[in-house]
Design a protein around this motif. Structure first.
Motif, PDB file in Angstrom:
ATOM      1  N   ALA A 139     -17.892  -2.719   4.608  1.00 43.91           N
ATOM      2  CA  ALA A 139     -19.310  -2.361   4.532  1.00 43.91           C
ATOM      3  C   ALA A 139     -19.929  -2.678   3.180  1.00 43.91           C
ATOM      4  O   ALA A 139     -21.101  -3.069   3.105  1.00 43.91           O
ATOM      5  CB  ALA A 139     -19.478  -0.875   4.855  1.00 43.91           C
ATOM      6  N   TYR A 165     -21.869  -4.505  11.413  1.00 46.52           N
ATOM      7  CA  TYR A 165     -20.843  -3.893  10.562  1.00 46.52           C
ATOM      8  C   TYR A 165     -19.505  -3.997  11.282  1.00 46.52           C
ATOM      9  O   TYR A 165     -19.437  -3.936  12.513  1.00 46.52           O
ATOM     10  CB  TYR A 165     -21.183  -2.434  10.257  1.00 46.52           C
ATOM     11  CG  TYR A 165     -22.156  -2.256   9.122  1.00 46.52           C
ATOM     12  CD1 TYR A 165     -21.723  -2.233   7.802  1.00 46.52           C
ATOM     13  CD2 TYR A 165     -23.519  -2.112   9.370  1.00 46.52           C
ATOM     14  CE1 TYR A 165     -22.615  -2.076   6.748  1.00 46.52           C
ATOM     15  CE2 TYR A 165     -24.422  -1.960   8.322  1.00 46.52           C
ATOM     16  CZ  TYR A 165     -23.963  -1.936   7.013  1.00 46.52           C
ATOM     17  OH  TYR A 165     -24.856  -1.790   5.979  1.00 46.52           O
ATOM     18  N   MET A 249     -18.337   3.243   7.061  1.00 48.95           N
ATOM     19  CA  MET A 249     -19.483   2.514   7.604  1.00 48.95           C
ATOM     20  C   MET A 249     -20.688   3.432   7.730  1.00 48.95           C
ATOM     21  O   MET A 249     -21.820   3.051   7.373  1.00 48.95           O
ATOM     22  CB  MET A 249     -19.124   1.929   8.961  1.00 48.95           C
ATOM     23  CG  MET A 249     -20.270   1.254   9.698  1.00 48.95           C
ATOM     24  SD  MET A 249     -19.769   0.702  11.342  1.00 48.95           S
ATOM     25  CE  MET A 249     -19.489   2.292  12.165  1.00 48.95           C
TER      26      MET A 249
END
Length: 532
Positions: A139, A165, A249
């Motif tokens: 990330a 992501y 994330m």
């Protein structure tokens, strides 16, 4: 209007707090879910990554667009042929092209096109930002590009930003500096030593013995990703590794949301949070993979926050991810394209209804060849190529009592199996009738030697099965996949040697009942013993 579309690779919904997970993996996603609609029974039509995103972008089932695998003929979109005009349909009917035609500037932040040579994935975007590591990004490598785009464009009107992501995708990559916020949290309740011992008998890629697909290799760069799960400590490392990826994330999503607030656009921003597929974490005794047409792989999150347009809450109806395109068309007041296979669920968003489809058919052709039917509380799975997992041809699971697919009850519920097969045939007939081509790409995959991720590995894999006490599976693997062994004399000799080695082992350990059963099932083994 502004739309933020978050595509979270390999995000299993049941590992999100808003879907009932007991760990605090997703506080920022959860806040968005409270303000929008969360769909409980949302599925990709075609798994894994490449087929899923292609179906989403084209609005078509893989059987129709032709892209169902990760290699070979079925890893390319079908050509339009003589009907192609000056521009192809993707120029007008792909998801970003359609949104662009609705007056929004479209931007993509993702390496996915390069990862799979999926150049059609870019069709319709005004701007494309490749984050540069072919889907191996963490990330902290993605977020700076997102924040920079928001700083330059966030306050402007009429944009659609699609962001990928990758942190929940194997190998789990949250930096070591992130620590482990779940070190003191219990594992999911169903995970215990008895389950682990049962799963140690599993044959096939991504079993507890082979988290690295066909072996237990590990990589210093990814210390959170185990090579195997030998005990409960290994199980914790596996689950914690995935959950840390999700939480890391989510923290970065929090930065993105805060940047949008600072631009003054968060209050009226449309936010769509979804995934290409889920991640098996014990379903079918598979870990850290998305290689089947089951609940673990094909069920995905879908959260839509649309201020002043949607009625927040939970929707239980059955939907495909390719239903999103006609839904967006209705919400934006546009006409859906004739080429799309989806059905709008705009009425579910606005709270008028919670109805969905009567059943879904989901497919997987990259690791195995399977089609499954999801209806009521049932999941019926039909296997055409087992990808070396030794799956039964037909499997049936009651997801209400057995959500992790422990018990195949196909043999005791033939009535449900018959209903599922009817649905499968009905779906197949409708799909084939909608196509200009008369080829089902699943059979293209099988005729070209099987799923991409199950080609050329069996010879070495049988050695590992012997080394890990699962050699009794080798004769059945050889029976199901004779071409893997019998293409030449060398392979044939190798096959016989493996069988002879296993027979000697059974004899030495006094396992005569197992030897007799092998001979009953496989007469060629009995013939081999007589000749010797």
């Amino acid at each position: 209007m502004r739309i933020l579309f978050l595509d979270l690779d390999s995000m299993a919904p049941w590992h999100l707090g808003c879907y009932g997970y007991h760990r605090n993996t997703s506080p920022n996603i959860d806040r968005i879910a409270k303000e929008g609609v969360r769909f409980s029974n949302y599925y990709t039509s075609d798994a894994p990554c490449f087929p899923s995103r292609t179906s989403l972008m084209t609005g078509q089932f893989g059987i129709r667009n032709g892209l169902v695998g990760h290699g070979g003929t079925a890893a390319s979109l079908r050509h339009e042929g003589v009907s192609r005009s000056f521009k192809d349909r993707l120029s007008f009917e792909s998801m970003p092209a359609f949104i662009r035609s609705s007056g929004l500037r479209t931007a993509l932040i993702s390496p996915f096109g390069e990862r799979h040579s999926a150049w059609h994935f870019y069709a319709g975007f005004n701007e494309v930002y490749d984050t540069g590591d072919n889907g191996m990004e963490s990330a902290e490598e993605v977020t700076p590009t997102v924040l920079d785009w928001i700083k330059r464009n966030g306050a402007s009107d009429d944009w659609f930003l699609y962001v990928n992501y990758w942190d929940p995708h194997t190998p789990y990559r949250a930096p070591e500096s992130f620590g482990n916020p779940f070190a003191d949290d219990p594992l999911p309740a169903w995970i215990n030593e008895n389950v682990l011992e049962k799963h140690k008998k599993k044959v096939g890629p991504h079993s507890v013995h082979e988290i690295n697909m066909y072996d237990n290799q590990t990589y210093a760069k990814y210390p959170r990703n185990p090579g195997e799960i030998a005990d409960m400590d290994g199980m914790r490392k596996m689950i914690d590794g995935y959950d840390c990826g999700v939480r890391f994330m989510d923290d970065h999503l929090g930065m993105v949301f805060e940047a949008l607030r600072s631009q003054g656009v968060m209050d009226d921003l449309v936010v769509i949070i979804t995934a290409d597929h889920g991640e098996n974490m014990g379903e079918l005794a598979i870990y850290g993979e998305h290689g089947t047409a089951d609940q673990g792989t094909c069920r995905i999150p879908m959260i839509i926050r649309w201020p002043d347009r949607v009625q927040p809450g939970v929707r239980e109806g059955l939907h495909y991810h390719l239903d999103l395109l006609p839904t967006l068309a209705e919400m934006l007041g546009s006409k859906p394209a004739e080429s799309w296979d989806g059905e709008s669920y705009a009425a579910s968003l606005t709270g008028e209804t919670d109805e969905g489809r009567n059943y879904l058919v989901v497919s997987q052709m990259a690791h195995v060849c399977q089609r499954s039917v999801r209806f009521d509380n049932w999941l019926y799975m039909r296997t055409y190529h087992d990808g070396y997992h030794l799956f039964d041809k037909e499997m049936l699971f009651d997801l209400e009592s057995d959500p992790l697919e422990f018990n195949n009850i196909a043999s005791i519920r033939p009535d449900i199996v018959k209903q599922a097969v009817y649905y499968l045939m009905e779906w197949h007939d409708e799909r084939m009738a909608s196509m200009t081509c008369d080829v089902d790409p699943m059979w293209t995959v099988i005729r070209e030697g099987g799923p991409f991720h199950a080609k050329g590995f069996l010879k070495d894999y049988v050695k590992r099965l012997e080394a890990t006490g699962r050699g009794d599976a080798v004769p059945e693997l050889m029976r199901r996949h004779p071409s893997e062994f019998a293409n030449n004399e060398k392979k044939t000799a190798f096959s016989k040697a493996i069988i002879e080695q296993h027979i000697k082992k059974l004899q030495a350990e006094g396992r005569h009942d197992e030897l007799e059963e092998l001979m009953r099932r496989h007469p060629q083994i009995a013939e081999m013993m007589v000749k010797k």
